[in-house]
Design an enzyme around this catalytic site. Structure first.
Site, PDB file in Angstrom:
ATOM      1  N   GLY A  54      81.636  66.110  12.945  1.00  0.00           N
ATOM      2  CA  GLY A  54      81.693  64.918  12.100  1.00  0.00           C
ATOM      3  C   GLY A  54      82.731  64.997  11.015  1.00  0.00           C
ATOM      4  N   LYS A  90      86.525  64.605  13.191  1.00  0.00           N
ATOM      5  CA  LYS A  90      86.087  63.985  14.450  1.00  0.00           C
ATOM      6  C   LYS A  90      87.196  63.983  15.496  1.00  0.00           C
ATOM      7  CE  LYS A  90      82.804  60.853  12.180  1.00  0.00           C
ATOM      8  NZ  LYS A  90      81.502  60.958  12.831  1.00  0.00           N
ATOM      9  N   ASN A 112      74.853  59.293   5.562  1.00  0.00           N
ATOM     10  CA  ASN A 112      75.898  58.566   6.294  1.00  0.00           C
ATOM     11  C   ASN A 112      75.309  57.707   7.397  1.00  0.00           C
ATOM     12  OD1 ASN A 112      76.981  59.347   9.232  1.00  0.00           O
ATOM     13  ND2 ASN A 112      75.963  61.167   8.363  1.00  0.00           N
ATOM     14  N   ARG A 113      76.003  56.598   7.620  1.00  0.00           N
ATOM     15  CA  ARG A 113      75.731  55.752   8.782  1.00  0.00           C
ATOM     16  C   ARG A 113      77.082  55.350   9.389  1.00  0.00           C
ATOM     17  NH1 ARG A 113      73.232  52.671   4.575  1.00  0.00           N
ATOM     18  NH2 ARG A 113      74.655  51.200   3.557  1.00  0.00           N
ATOM     19  N   GLY A 167      78.366  55.891  12.339  1.00  0.00           N
ATOM     20  CA  GLY A 167      78.278  55.255  13.664  1.00  0.00           C
ATOM     21  C   GLY A 167      79.400  55.669  14.608  1.00  0.00           C
ATOM     22  N   PHE A 168      79.732  56.967  14.605  1.00  0.00           N
ATOM     23  CA  PHE A 168      80.722  57.509  15.555  1.00  0.00           C
ATOM     24  C   PHE A 168      82.066  56.769  15.498  1.00  0.00           C
ATOM     25  CE2 PHE A 168      77.189  58.953  18.777  1.00  0.00           C
ATOM     26  CZ  PHE A 168      76.885  60.022  17.965  1.00  0.00           C
ATOM     27  N   ASN A 197      75.642  65.238  22.277  1.00  0.00           N
ATOM     28  CA  ASN A 197      74.969  64.791  21.060  1.00  0.00           C
ATOM     29  C   ASN A 197      74.091  63.593  21.397  1.00  0.00           C
ATOM     30  OD1 ASN A 197      74.192  64.000  18.525  1.00  0.00           O
ATOM     31  ND2 ASN A 197      76.215  63.327  17.857  1.00  0.00           N
ATOM     32  N   SER A 225      72.280  61.566  16.856  1.00  0.00           N
ATOM     33  CA  SER A 225      72.715  60.844  15.657  1.00  0.00           C
ATOM     34  C   SER A 225      71.795  59.653  15.438  1.00  0.00           C
ATOM     35  CB  SER A 225      74.148  60.347  15.824  1.00  0.00           C
ATOM     36  OG  SER A 225      74.402  59.361  14.850  1.00  0.00           O
ATOM     37  N   ASN A 271      72.631  57.011  13.912  1.00  0.00           N
ATOM     38  CA  ASN A 271      73.429  55.833  13.571  1.00  0.00           C
ATOM     39  C   ASN A 271      73.958  55.038  14.758  1.00  0.00           C
ATOM     40  OD1 ASN A 271      73.177  56.482  10.788  1.00  0.00           O
ATOM     41  ND2 ASN A 271      74.682  58.112  11.104  1.00  0.00           N
ATOM     42  N   THR A 272      73.579  55.421  15.971  1.00  0.00           N
ATOM     43  CA  THR A 272      73.896  54.626  17.158  1.00  0.00           C
ATOM     44  C   THR A 272      72.565  54.179  17.751  1.00  0.00           C
ATOM     45  OG1 THR A 272      75.955  55.803  17.607  1.00  0.00           O
ATOM     46  CG2 THR A 272      74.934  54.698  19.478  1.00  0.00           C
ATOM     47  N   LYS A 277      72.608  68.879  21.067  1.00  0.00           N
ATOM     48  CA  LYS A 277      72.324  68.828  19.627  1.00  0.00           C
ATOM     49  C   LYS A 277      71.106  67.943  19.376  1.00  0.00           C
ATOM     50  CE  LYS A 277      74.523  68.224  15.145  1.00  0.00           C
ATOM     51  NZ  LYS A 277      75.799  68.102  14.430  1.00  0.00           N
ATOM     52  N   ASN A 310      70.797  67.834  13.752  1.00  0.00           N
ATOM     53  CA  ASN A 310      71.566  66.718  13.205  1.00  0.00           C
ATOM     54  C   ASN A 310      70.930  66.275  11.879  1.00  0.00           C
ATOM     55  OD1 ASN A 310      73.406  64.494  13.137  1.00  0.00           O
ATOM     56  ND2 ASN A 310      73.480  64.598  15.379  1.00  0.00           N
ATOM     57  N   THR A 311      71.401  65.182  11.333  1.00  0.00           N
ATOM     58  CA  THR A 311      70.864  64.653  10.061  1.00  0.00           C
ATOM     59  C   THR A 311      69.471  64.061  10.285  1.00  0.00           C
ATOM     60  OG1 THR A 311      71.948  62.555  10.513  1.00  0.00           O
ATOM     61  CG2 THR A 311      73.148  64.114   9.136  1.00  0.00           C
ATOM     62  N   GLY A 348      72.426  68.112   4.197  1.00  0.00           N
ATOM     63  CA  GLY A 348      72.482  68.956   3.007  1.00  0.00           C
ATOM     64  C   GLY A 348      71.158  69.622   2.699  1.00  0.00           C
ATOM     65  N   GLY A 391      71.781  72.168   5.833  1.00  0.00           N
ATOM     66  CA  GLY A 391      71.476  72.713   4.515  1.00  0.00           C
ATOM     67  C   GLY A 391      72.011  74.101   4.244  1.00  0.00           C
TER      68      GLY A 391
END
Ligand SMILES: Cc1cc2nc3c(=O)[nH]c(=O)nc-3n(C[C@H](O)[C@H](O)[C@H](O)COP(=O)(O)O)c2cc1C
Length: 358
Positions: free
Chosen positions: A69, A72, A117-118, A120-121, A182, A185, A187-188, A223, A252-253, A273, A302
């Site tokens: 990320g 990228k 974050n968002r 979105g690749f 992946n 995520s 965000n997709t 992932k 991932n997040t 984080g 983290g």
């Protein structure tokens, strides 16, 4: 460390839009990538033989990687080597180049040592990434293992996801040292549903068939999201082990907002984080206990200090990665952390929670 010049630079940078600063940094690092030193001297901590390890047949000069990320599109590979990272995961890239979500889409949560974050690749596409990676290799500027992280294009319907991954795998596998599927995520829309058994098998099987036809197979990782229920995560890990997948990247997040103490930006997005450390490490530990040596683990989520990295290793990770810790820690972050890992004393890391400047 982050209290020095980077502490001041970071305070200034944190007053400006997060994505703009990221872009500016990438432009600078891209320019530096053309001239920076990539053949590090043997007395560099990032080349300390005691830190080197071989995982899936790949030699990593040290176990700290830059997480997916950040770069990228493989724009700054030499810079990451020069900064001391032992490997780099580029991507997520998708079959179709795409702009990502509307802005603003990247936020700092300084009270929590976190990011949201968002994106979105947003990426230039798998083919462009492969071309750039190949160009760095041809110029002899790639000195550490490179993973390529693959995702599903937003325009591709869920039922065609496997074709999307297969296309991207086909164009990147030859220039990658390892490849990551992946499916985690947040965000997709619908992406994380691909962690379900049938959908995941449909994605992984064609890639493994490709691997079986090659004299040298490309190590494959999956992932995972930290928000999977424990039993679902175990089911994914067992499926991966049964399918001959090499390893898991955990994690991932998170979509969870639990434990955040500072203001939370509006809207959706994945948190990375410090708030992610506990869950991602617990998940790693759980999966390692279940599948043992059937899979290799890369621990991410983290990692800010040598102590954090040691916790990931103790939980079963062979390698670790960081994104947010690097944003907060700055250019000296990789070597500070490696020095701490090399000298196994809890107080040795200058990036302990108390020393990171907010
Ligand atoms: C701004 C941002 C963008 C990210 N983009 C990706 C991505 O494209 N693909 C991916 O697999 N992970 C992505 N991640 C997740 C990271 O690779 C990592 O798994 C996560 O941030 C946890 O690590 P950290 O706590 O060290 O940041 C992204 C994280 C951030 C903060």
């Amino acid at each position: 460390m982050a209290g020095g010049w980077y502490g001041i630079a970071r305070k200034l940078a944190f007053t400006l839009d997060a994505e703009r600063i990221h872009r500016l940094s990438m432009t600078g690092l891209g320019a530096w990538s053309k001239v920076c030193r990539v053949d590090l001297p043997v007395d560099d901590i990032a080349r300390d033989p005691a830190l080197a390890r071989t995982v899936c047949g790949i030699t990593f000069p040290n176990p700290l990687g830059l997480a997916a990320g950040f770069d990228k599109d493989a724009e700054c590979l030499p810079a990451w080597t020069a900064l001391g990272f032992g490997f780099v995961e580029v991507g997520t890239v998708t079959r179709h180049p795409q702009p990502g979500n509307d802005r603003p889409r990247l936020f700092r949560l300084p009270d929590d040592f976190a990011l949201m974050n968002r994106l979105g690749f947003n990426n230039h596409g798998a083919e462009a990434c492969a071309r750039r990676l190949e160009a760095w290799r041809r110029a002899d500027r790639v000195k550490v293992p490179i993973g390529v992280n693959l995702g599903k294009s937003k325009v591709t319907p869920a039922q065609d996801a496997a074709d999307d991954y297969a296309f991207s795998f086909g164009v990147t596998a030859d220039v990658a040292d390892y490849v990551v599927v992946n499916v985690s995520s947040p965000n997709t829309p619908g992406l994380r549903d691909l962690q379900q058994s049938a959908a995941l098998s449909a994605i992984l099987d064609p890639l493994q068939n490709w691997n079986a036809r090659r004299s040298v197979r490309r190590p494959l990782f999956v992932k995972l999201a930290p928000d999977l229920a424990d039993e679902d995560a175990i089911a994914v890990a067992r499926l991966c082990a049964a399918r001959g997948i090499d390893g898991l990247i955990v994690s991932n997040t998170t979509i969870s907002r639990a434990g955040l103490v500072g203001p939370i930006p509006d809207g959706s997005g994945g948190i990375s984080g410090r708030p992610l450390m506990e869950r991602s490490t617990a998940l790693l530990s759980l999966l390692k206990a279940d599948v043992g040596d059937a899979l290799v683990f890369i621990g991410v989520g983290g990692v800010f200090s040598a102590d954090d990295a040691r916790q990931k290793f103790a939980a079963g990770a062979s390698l670790v990665q960081a994104y947010t810790g690097f944003v907060y820690g700055g250019p000296a972050f990789p070597r500070e952390l490696l020095r701490g890992v090399r000298t196994p004393q809890p107080s040795s890391s200058s990036l302990s929670s108390s020393s990171v400047v907010a």
